[in-house]
Design a protein around this motif. Sequence first.
Motif, mmCIF file in Angstrom:
data_model
loop_
_atom_site.group_PDB
_atom_site.id
_atom_site.type_symbol
_atom_site.label_atom_id
_atom_site.label_comp_id
_atom_site.label_asym_id
_atom_site.label_seq_id
_atom_site.Cartn_x
_atom_site.Cartn_y
_atom_site.Cartn_z
ATOM 1 N N TYR A 48 0.822 -1.207 0.000
ATOM 2 C CA TYR A 48 0.000 0.000 0.000
ATOM 3 C C TYR A 48 0.858 1.261 0.000
ATOM 4 O O TYR A 48 0.344 2.380 0.022
ATOM 5 N N ASN A 49 2.194 1.070 -0.028
ATOM 6 C CA ASN A 49 3.103 2.202 -0.030
ATOM 7 C C ASN A 49 4.453 1.723 -0.546
ATOM 8 O O ASN A 49 4.671 0.528 -0.751
ATOM 9 N N TYR A 50 5.382 2.665 -0.761
ATOM 10 C CA TYR A 50 6.755 2.292 -1.081
ATOM 11 C C TYR A 50 7.390 1.643 0.143
ATOM 12 O O TYR A 50 7.020 1.937 1.274
ATOM 13 N N ILE A 51 8.349 0.762 -0.084
ATOM 14 C CA ILE A 51 9.000 0.107 1.052
ATOM 15 C C ILE A 51 9.994 1.060 1.713
ATOM 16 O O ILE A 51 10.583 1.924 1.064
ATOM 17 N N HIS A 52 10.172 0.901 3.027
ATOM 18 C CA HIS A 52 11.153 1.686 3.764
ATOM 19 C C HIS A 52 12.401 0.830 4.011
ATOM 20 O O HIS A 52 12.431 -0.363 3.670
ATOM 21 N N VAL A 53 13.430 1.441 4.589
ATOM 22 C CA VAL A 53 14.696 0.722 4.761
ATOM 23 C C VAL A 53 14.545 -0.475 5.695
ATOM 24 O O VAL A 53 15.311 -1.436 5.607
ATOM 25 N N GLY A 54 13.549 -0.429 6.590
ATOM 26 C CA GLY A 54 13.278 -1.592 7.429
ATOM 27 C C GLY A 54 12.800 -2.778 6.608
ATOM 28 O O GLY A 54 13.164 -3.929 6.882
ATOM 29 N N ASN A 55 11.995 -2.519 5.568
ATOM 30 C CA ASN A 55 11.554 -3.588 4.663
ATOM 31 C C ASN A 55 12.704 -4.111 3.816
ATOM 32 O O ASN A 55 12.704 -5.275 3.398
ATOM 33 N N ALA A 56 13.665 -3.217 3.531
ATOM 34 C CA ALA A 56 14.801 -3.614 2.701
ATOM 35 C C ALA A 56 15.688 -4.625 3.418
ATOM 36 O O ALA A 56 16.345 -5.446 2.768
ATOM 37 N N ARG A 57 15.707 -4.566 4.748
ATOM 38 C CA ARG A 57 16.619 -5.452 5.468
ATOM 39 C C ARG A 57 16.293 -6.936 5.267
ATOM 40 O O ARG A 57 17.189 -7.713 4.908
ATOM 41 N N PRO A 58 15.042 -7.387 5.489
ATOM 42 C CA PRO A 58 14.771 -8.802 5.219
ATOM 43 C C PRO A 58 14.935 -9.162 3.750
ATOM 44 O O PRO A 58 15.350 -10.273 3.421
ATOM 45 N N ALA A 59 14.607 -8.225 2.859
ATOM 46 C CA ALA A 59 14.775 -8.491 1.429
ATOM 47 C C ALA A 59 16.231 -8.824 1.125
ATOM 48 O O ALA A 59 16.537 -9.802 0.426
ATOM 49 N N GLY A 103 16.796 -8.811 12.609
ATOM 50 C CA GLY A 103 16.650 -7.819 13.670
ATOM 51 C C GLY A 103 16.048 -6.517 13.181
ATOM 52 O O GLY A 103 15.897 -6.271 11.982
ATOM 53 N N PHE A 104 15.724 -5.655 14.135
ATOM 54 C CA PHE A 104 15.104 -4.358 13.839
ATOM 55 C C PHE A 104 16.126 -3.383 13.261
ATOM 56 O O PHE A 104 17.339 -3.563 13.389
ATOM 57 N N ILE A 105 15.631 -2.326 12.655
ATOM 58 C CA ILE A 105 16.480 -1.252 12.173
ATOM 59 C C ILE A 105 16.016 0.056 12.795
ATOM 60 O O ILE A 105 14.809 0.341 12.860
ATOM 61 N N ASN A 106 16.959 0.830 13.314
ATOM 62 C CA ASN A 106 16.679 2.150 13.864
ATOM 63 C C ASN A 106 17.262 3.219 12.942
ATOM 64 O O ASN A 106 18.174 2.950 12.153
ATOM 65 N N ILE A 107 16.729 4.427 13.048
ATOM 66 C CA ILE A 107 17.232 5.568 12.296
ATOM 67 C C ILE A 107 17.843 6.556 13.284
ATOM 68 O O ILE A 107 17.135 7.078 14.154
ATOM 69 N N GLU A 108 19.152 6.786 13.153
ATOM 70 C CA GLU A 108 19.861 7.689 14.077
ATOM 71 C C GLU A 108 19.532 7.355 15.535
ATOM 72 O O GLU A 108 19.188 8.213 16.344
ATOM 73 N N ASN A 109 19.588 6.048 15.849
ATOM 74 C CA ASN A 109 19.395 5.521 17.209
ATOM 75 C C ASN A 109 17.967 5.647 17.732
ATOM 76 O O ASN A 109 17.732 5.499 18.936
ATOM 77 N N GLU A 110 17.005 5.907 16.857
ATOM 78 C CA GLU A 110 15.611 5.947 17.271
ATOM 79 C C GLU A 110 14.788 5.001 16.406
ATOM 80 O O GLU A 110 15.097 4.800 15.226
ATOM 81 N N LYS A 111 13.758 4.446 16.993
ATOM 82 C CA LYS A 111 12.874 3.569 16.239
ATOM 83 C C LYS A 111 12.244 4.346 15.089
ATOM 84 O O LYS A 111 11.798 5.478 15.261
ATOM 85 N N MET A 112 12.227 3.731 13.917
ATOM 86 C CA MET A 112 11.667 4.413 12.752
ATOM 87 C C MET A 112 10.152 4.492 12.863
ATOM 88 O O MET A 112 9.477 3.494 13.111
ATOM 89 N N SER A 113 9.614 5.700 12.703
ATOM 90 C CA SER A 113 8.165 5.879 12.742
ATOM 91 C C SER A 113 7.795 7.183 12.054
ATOM 92 O O SER A 113 8.573 8.138 12.027
ATOM 93 N N LYS A 114 6.601 7.214 11.513
ATOM 94 C CA LYS A 114 6.129 8.425 10.839
ATOM 95 C C LYS A 114 5.992 9.580 11.825
ATOM 96 O O LYS A 114 6.246 10.733 11.490
#
Length: 465
Positions: free
Chosen positions: A33-44, A257-268
């Motif tokens: 329903y949207n473009y993938i984010h870098v968190g989606n790229a990790r399992p890929a 594992g999870f991916i963080n952005i600049e040491n914070e959980k990625m969220s809109k």
Amino acid sequence: MIQFYNSLTNKKEPFVPIVPGKVSMYVCGPTVYNYIHVGNARPAIAFDTVRRYLAYRGYEVKYVLNFTDVDDKIIRTANELGEDVGTLTNRFIDAYLEDTGALNVLPADVHPRVTDTMDEIITFIRELETQDFAYEAGGDVYFRTRKFETYGKLSQQSIEDLRAGSRVDVGEKKEDPLDFVLWKAAKPGEPAWESPWGQGRPGWHIECSAMAKKHLGETIDIHAGGHDLKFPHHENEIAQSEACNHTKFANYWLHNGFINIENEKMSKSLGNFLLVHEALKEVDAMVLRFFMLSVHYRHPINYSRELIEQAANGWDRIKESYQNVEYRLSVTAGLEEPSEAMERKLATIKTTFIEAMDDDINTANAVTVLFDLAREANIYAKADHVSKVTLEHVIALFEELTGVLGLTIKKELELLDAEIDQLIEERNTARAERNFARADEIRDLLKEQKIQLEDTAQGVRWKRL
């Protein structure tokens, strides 16, 4: 022997496929329903690398990655954009394939869609109903979680602990708060399919069980996905699959594992929701892949400008070493007999790489091996006497090991080679004709393209900055 850390048993286990020489692998794909984010790229990237390594070790891999193309989020987004669900999902499936393709993720052997698997999903639910694991309530169908005695074995949670945190949402007609939905009765204006329980659509969890069974069979070798899917999605997949089929669903469970952005959980809400197609405008695709592989797939990873820059520098070191060897090969007559000392080093490097990858696909250690190869290659390329055969073997090992990791070292360095060589030849001609203005102009042009020229006794050499 390859070992995987199995999330089901919480320990490393030797990999023994169901059918010798063949691997069945199912990876949970995106809800489109949207473009993938870098968190989606990790399992890929992570599970593409698992697949590549299994193939490298001689296995025939059947790799299935699904697209969830009907879902509450999809319906809501389609309504907000004023387009039909099919148009929306097709657009974002294409976008997913484009973004992951840029990251050199191979397409799956099968990319099943929920909307193409509706008959199998309904048949699956009917079988659960026949065995009294499923029940209909007001057009919805639920799974009797408590009836599946080993529920919670993947997430290591007890039924009672789960029950303490469970609830029944408004409008649900569950017998037990732990029960989860298999089929949802249709709501006005939503996509719906005919079923024995009336018009409706499947719940999220049943989709993967049905698609895995359709394309890989009742028991599969490897099931993989993000750590966030472990509960409840994968737990529910196990329950409904094993209840229906009376056999183990998957022998090995792999979770990244999870991916963080600049040491914070990625969220809109934090404004750090980074889409892959936006990231690739600033970060080279191979650098992003190299960055992801620099940390073991099971460990958390932090995406930051500093770490991306470190990854870019590291990947440049490996590429430059490869280029150094290519250049030395092109300008030397060399010895035809292989260098025994260097050949032994190459064999040791390859063995160490395989040992790292055999150990639960430890790409972090494998990347360290690439740096070892780069160091030894640089030393050898500068030696007074070299063997052309050994130089060719060094190049081949670079390409072999980076290829296993999905890093396209040769393709990258060949993109502008012909153009660069042509400009260098033109510069040489200009200098011979004492046209130093044109020679300097060409040098500056190449510098703008991050190509540095070095005048050596053997001729002009170039490298990428």
